[in-house]
Design an enzyme around this catalytic site. Structure first.
Site, PDB file in Angstrom:
ATOM      1  N   CYS A  65      43.499  31.108  47.764  1.00  0.00           N
ATOM      2  CA  CYS A  65      42.990  32.452  47.355  1.00  0.00           C
ATOM      3  C   CYS A  65      41.478  32.402  47.202  1.00  0.00           C
ATOM      4  CB  CYS A  65      43.674  33.246  46.311  1.00  0.00           C
ATOM      5  SG  CYS A  65      43.698  32.061  44.547  1.00  0.00           S
ATOM      6  N   THR A  67      39.825  31.579  44.444  1.00  0.00           N
ATOM      7  CA  THR A  67      39.528  30.370  43.773  1.00  0.00           C
ATOM      8  C   THR A  67      40.366  29.192  43.596  1.00  0.00           C
ATOM      9  OG1 THR A  67      40.577  31.273  41.595  1.00  0.00           O
ATOM     10  CG2 THR A  67      38.111  31.645  42.258  1.00  0.00           C
TER      11      THR A  67
END
Ligand code: RB5
Length: 152
Positions: A65, A67
């Site tokens: 994703c 982070t």
């Protein structure tokens, strides 16, 4: 080896590149998506990959994703999953060797493609050391069994 992969819109481009990289290394990939740039919710993909790993249909998981953090938070809700956010190869190796992590989470807004490939190399070539680490990982596994009781 079978690796289950998943991503949200922020991670899909890196995920797709890593799927190509894994397949070129002879790794069997089960790709749970997402498959395009439309905005989606990362828990919907984390849970599919986490259940594939926890259920034994995949040897390990890869979630991407923005982070890596949300993916890890969601995946770690599934009993039997030990998901780790990794941004460099040393931690990738250590989380396999010492923590027996079974889901690798990468942030596409944190690392570039070259570092992500180096992380994957370290992840795929490092095995759990066992020994004293087995006792500690056993402590994590025991928390899964106690989890239902935590809610009360
Ligand atoms: C999406 O904007 C972003 O929040 C997501 O990809 C992830 O970084 C969450 O942990």
């Amino acid at each position: 080896m079978v690796v289950a992969v998943g991503a949200d819109h922020a991670g899909v481009a890196l995920k797709d590149a890593l799927v190509v990289y894994l397949r070129a290394r002879g790794v069997e990939v089960v790709d749970f998506g997402t498959h395009g740039p439309a905005s989606v919710d990362y828990p919907d993909f984390a849970v599919q990959v986490a259940r594939a790993v926890a259920g034994g249909r995949a040897d390990s998981g890869l979630l991407v994703c923005g982070t890596g953090q949300g993916m890890a938070m969601a995946a770690n809700k599934i009993a039997g999953v030990r998901a780790a956010v990794v941004a460099e190869p040393f931690s990738a190796a250590m989380t396999r060797a010492h923590n027996d992590a079974n889901v690798l989470c990468i942030g596409a807004r944190v690392v570039g493609g070259g570092v992500a490939e180096a992380i994957l190399d370290a992840w795929l070539t490092t095995t759990f050391e066992g020994g004293r680490h087995a006792r500690r990982v056993g402590g994590i596994v025991a928390l899964d069994a106690a989890r239902a009781g935590d809610a009360g």
